[in-house]
Design a protein around this motif. Structure first.
Motif, mmCIF file in Angstrom:
data_model
loop_
_atom_site.group_PDB
_atom_site.id
_atom_site.type_symbol
_atom_site.label_atom_id
_atom_site.label_comp_id
_atom_site.label_asym_id
_atom_site.label_seq_id
_atom_site.Cartn_x
_atom_site.Cartn_y
_atom_site.Cartn_z
ATOM 1 N N SER A 333 0.811 -1.208 0.050
ATOM 2 C CA SER A 333 0.087 -0.178 -0.106
ATOM 3 C C SER A 333 1.082 1.127 -0.084
ATOM 4 N N LYS A 334 0.331 2.267 -0.264
ATOM 5 C CA LYS A 334 1.188 3.570 -0.447
ATOM 6 C C LYS A 334 1.805 3.847 1.006
ATOM 7 N N LEU A 335 1.085 3.503 2.109
ATOM 8 C CA LEU A 335 1.767 3.777 3.395
ATOM 9 C C LEU A 335 3.062 2.767 3.605
ATOM 10 N N GLN A 336 2.789 1.421 3.074
ATOM 11 C CA GLN A 336 3.846 0.610 3.300
ATOM 12 C C GLN A 336 5.010 1.254 2.472
ATOM 13 N N MET A 337 4.688 1.492 1.307
ATOM 14 C CA MET A 337 5.934 1.880 0.165
ATOM 15 C C MET A 337 6.672 2.703 1.041
#
Ligand SMILES: Nc1ncnc2c1ncn2[C@@H]1O[C@H](COP(=O)(O)OP(=O)(O)O)[C@@H](O)[C@H]1O
Ligand SMILES: [Mg+2]
Lengths: 439, 296
Positions: A333-337
């Motif tokens: 996800s964006k946050l994980q990225m």
């Protein structure tokens, strides 16, 4: 096509001999290059010369402040005078007249001195702190009572200045802070080996004082520490979060453009304006105490935030898009990225920017004057709410004082400040080197 | 987009959406350069993915124009065409990587098995786990070789314990033909490998989450011929378990690894068909010009 004609009848350009043409201009080009190198070298030399001059001047003035003159005095810890009841009650011990001990000791050194004025001049050889020094010693070790000890007492600032050679003997007596009879005593003490320069621990141990020999930078150092701690704790997380949000999550539209322009502008706002803002908002509106490191930290956060945000965004944009694509392509996800890949890679850059911002905050004085961190504060601050001052303001305060001993201390404080600055900038460079691009 | 009478003539063998209108010229040979309707059979008997009337716009720019095609299960399909024709744009539609480009807008239907990948209940996270991607430039994470491969299984919660993860990492590296080279250096950074090894690491990373489809956008364009040969061999092996879409600028590569080939030109899908047929007997003049090297 008639190849021999050129507009002005000369050989057409494509038929000229390139070798001779280039050679003709070569000397000029080389001369221009040499000239340019010289300009650069001159500029750098000039700049370095000024830096060296400044450092030499400061070190020359400030270095003596790290040593302080002490006088060895025989002190009789008279039980009858100190503790008439013999209870060793700390309250009674604290209340005893230690000044008398100091006076008695000095008279023992110079028994021939008579008269009120000469006796006062004799007492003035040692600092007014000498009696407190004895008090501290007795309280720390009551065994001293009833003994006689040779004790190194802090000399007064005038004696210190004289011993360091900064008072001219040839001056008329009325014009020097140290009188003829005192000079005589000092010479005798010197001859007896009872005068000595020791490492100036007081400078690092105590807060400000009206007496130069008792004045230290501990208060200002702790004030700077608390202030910077508040600044860091506020501006680093907020700055990093803002940078991440603006760079990675915020939509690119007019609003974010306006925010971006404003952040860039904030970084250029004169720092004193932040001080006025802090005065109006934190002190007058929110009613926070004046002179407190908490308010200082808040004000410096306002100043440091834009710097950290700008550095943070630059660090984030320098993370290559291929890493983002790799993470997103894996289904992150964006946050994980951001959390797993982009932020760790950008962190050294962000830290570097933050440290440089903090170094700037450490050297800042103007906004802190506005919020009252310029007061004369003797006590070393112990919390974020205690009245405090900071190192640069302390320098500013001392630089205003006429005593030679304060001039010396001003330069010493500047040296300490510079040392911290160099340390912080060195840390920033180290971080940058250590975590240089790894992709 | 206007639909023409030709659309109705199309036999939609095995297409997932039989009602989707499709441009496709029926004739044998197309010699008219201006005819941009797709030549060839876009459908397959056993589709893994199906795209219908896909359009992509970058702001005003129309980068993919009404493209429809099927991607068969366990086949390797190659997208070829001159650079700038939209191959990357189209392949990035298949795992919705274009979502990350703010200016890009995708319309049309794309199905993975029976799921519309643009449907609300399909999260991109799930889609990208099912449709993995290998990029043009090898882009391992600046972490250890082990961590590179373990990343996908970790974030998706595929494994229960360290032993399982270790096994999965080993298996993935094995399948990517890399295990022998990295067995002893699992904890070294992935970026310390050679270009070809890095690209195989990226493939290992992609297959670690056990995707159904693997997209490869010019996976060999940054590699030397030997590394390229290894990857091509690997693609052939992977076909057994995965469906593979590969973009390539090398026609030899397309001929070597793929079963079907699609030729794109300026955003249009010009021709699609069996790789043998495309290279030996192209039916559209544009395709013929391209594969005979007249432009590209
Ligand atoms: N992010 C983008 N923004 C705007 N235009 C783009 C973007 N990416 C690609 N394009 C344009 O879309 C067209 C197709 O590009 P691309 O799919 O990368 O071609 P290919 O991979 O076949 O070489 C090109 O004309 C390109 O300029
Ligand atoms: Mg491309």
């Amino acid at each position: 096509m008639n190849k021999a004609t050129s507009p002005n009848g000369a050989t057409p350009p494509h038929e000229r001999d390139i070798k001779t043409i280039v050679n003709a201009g070569l000397a000029r080009r080389h001369a221009a290059e040499r000239r340019f190198r010289w300009y650069g070298l001159t500029a750098i030399t000039l700049g370095l010369a000024f830096v060296v001059l400044m450092f030499a001047n400061i070190i020359n003035k400030g270095l003596p402040a790290f040593w302080q003159t002490y006088i060895q005095v025989p002190i009789t810890f008279d039980a009858a005078a100190l503790d008439p009841e013999g209870q060793r009650d700390p309250r009674a011990l604290a209340g005893a007249d230690y000044n008398a001990l100091v006076r008695a000791g000095l008279r023992q050194l110079f028994p021939k001195v008579e008269g009120r004025l000469p006796l006062r001049a004799l007492s003035a050889l040692v600092s007014t702190d000498a009696s407190y020094d004895l008090q501290r010693r007795v309280l720390a070790d009551p065994q001293l009572i009833g003994t006689q000890q040779e004790i190194w007492l802090l000399a007064s600032a005038a004696v210190d200045t004289f011993v360091k050679g900064n008072i001219d003997r040839g001056l008329e007596e009325a014009n020097r802070p140290i009188k003829d009879n005192q000079i005589d005593w000092i010479d005798q003490l010197r001859a007896a080996g009872k005068i000595e320069r020791q490492f100036n621990a007081v400078l690092f141990r105590s807060g400000d004082s009206r007496e130069p020999e008792q004045a230290g930078i501990r208060g200002a150092l702790m004030g700077s520490f608390f202030t910077l701690l508040v600044t860091f704790l506020l501006s680093f997380p907020i700055g990093v979060a803002t940078a991440v949000y603006l760079e990675e999550f915020a939509p690119k539209n007019r609003w974010t453009d306006i925010i971006e322009v404003n952040i860039n502008n904030l970084a250029a706002v004169p720092s004193i304006v932040f001080g006025l803002l802090g005065l109006a908002v934190f002190i007058n509106f929110f009613g926070l105490p004046r002179s407190a490191p908490l308010v200082g930290g808040l004000v410096l956060s306002l100043m440091t935030l834009p710097v950290i945000i700008i550095a943070g965004r630059a660090a984030l944009t320098s993370v290559p898009p291929s890493i983002r694509e790799a993470a997103l392509g894996m289904g992150a996800s964006k946050l994980q990225m951001v959390g797993h890949h982009v932020l760790p890679l950008a962190m050294p850059g962000m830290l570097t920017g933050s440290i440089i911002g903090m170094a700037r905050a450490l050297g800042e004085s103007a906004p802190l004057l506005m919020i009252g961190m310029v007061a004369f504060i003797v006590d070393v601050p112990k919390s974020f709410l205690d009245p405090a001052t900071v190192l640069p303001v302390q320098i500013y305060l001392w630089s205003d004082l006429p005593e030679r001993a304060f001039v010396e201390r001003t330069s010493a404080a500047i040296m300490v400040l510079l040392a911290f600055m160099i340390l912080m900038n060195g840390l920033a460079i180290l971080l940058r080197k250590r975590f240089e691009r790894r992709w | 987009m206007s639909t023409t009478a030709i659309d109705t003539q199309i036999a939609l063998n095995g297409a997932l959406n039989r009602n989707a209108p499709i441009r496709q010229s029926a004739g044998a040979q197309v010699t008219d350069y201006d005819n941009r309707q797709t030549v060839g059979k876009i459908t397959v008997d056993n589709p893994k993915m199906a795209c219908r009337e896909v359009n992509v716009y970058y702001g005003q720019k129309h980068a993919i124009k009404n493209v429809s095609l099927d991607i068969g299960a366990n086949e390797v399909i190659a997208f070829i065409g001159p650079s700038g024709c939209g191959k990357s744009t189209f392949i990035r539609c298949l795992n919705r990587m274009n979502d990350t480009i703010p200016a890009a807008r995708v319309t049309g239907l794309i199905k993975l098995d029976d799921d519309d990948i643009h449907a609300k209940e399909i999260d991109v996270v799930q889609l990208r786990a099912r449709v993995g991607m290998v990029f043009q430039k090898p882009n391992p994470f600046p972490k250890s070789i082990y961590e590179n491969v373990a990343y996908g299984p970790r974030i998706h919660g595929m494994v229960n314990d360290k032993a399982e993860l270790d096994q999965l990492v080993r298996d993935s590296l094995e399948r990517a033909g890399l295990i022998k080279e990295v067995e002893k250096r699992m904890l070294e950074p992935g970026t310390s490998l050679s270009g070809g090894q890095q690209q195989r690491l990226c493939i290992a990373r992609a297959i670690a989450v056990n995707p159904e489809v693997i997209l490869m956008d010019e996976p060999c364009s940054a590699l030397d011929p030997i590394a390229t040969a290894k990857i091509e061999e690997l693609i052939d092996e992977l076909r057994e378990n995965y469906t593979i879409v590969i973009v390539t600028h090398s026609m030899q590569q397309a001929a070597r690894v793929s079963q079907r080939t699609a030729y794109f030109h300026l955003g249009d899908l010009i021709e699609i068909g069996d790789t043998d047929q495309i290279f030996t007997n192209p039916r559209h003049k544009l395709t013929e010009d391209y594969i005979t090297g007249r432009f590209g």
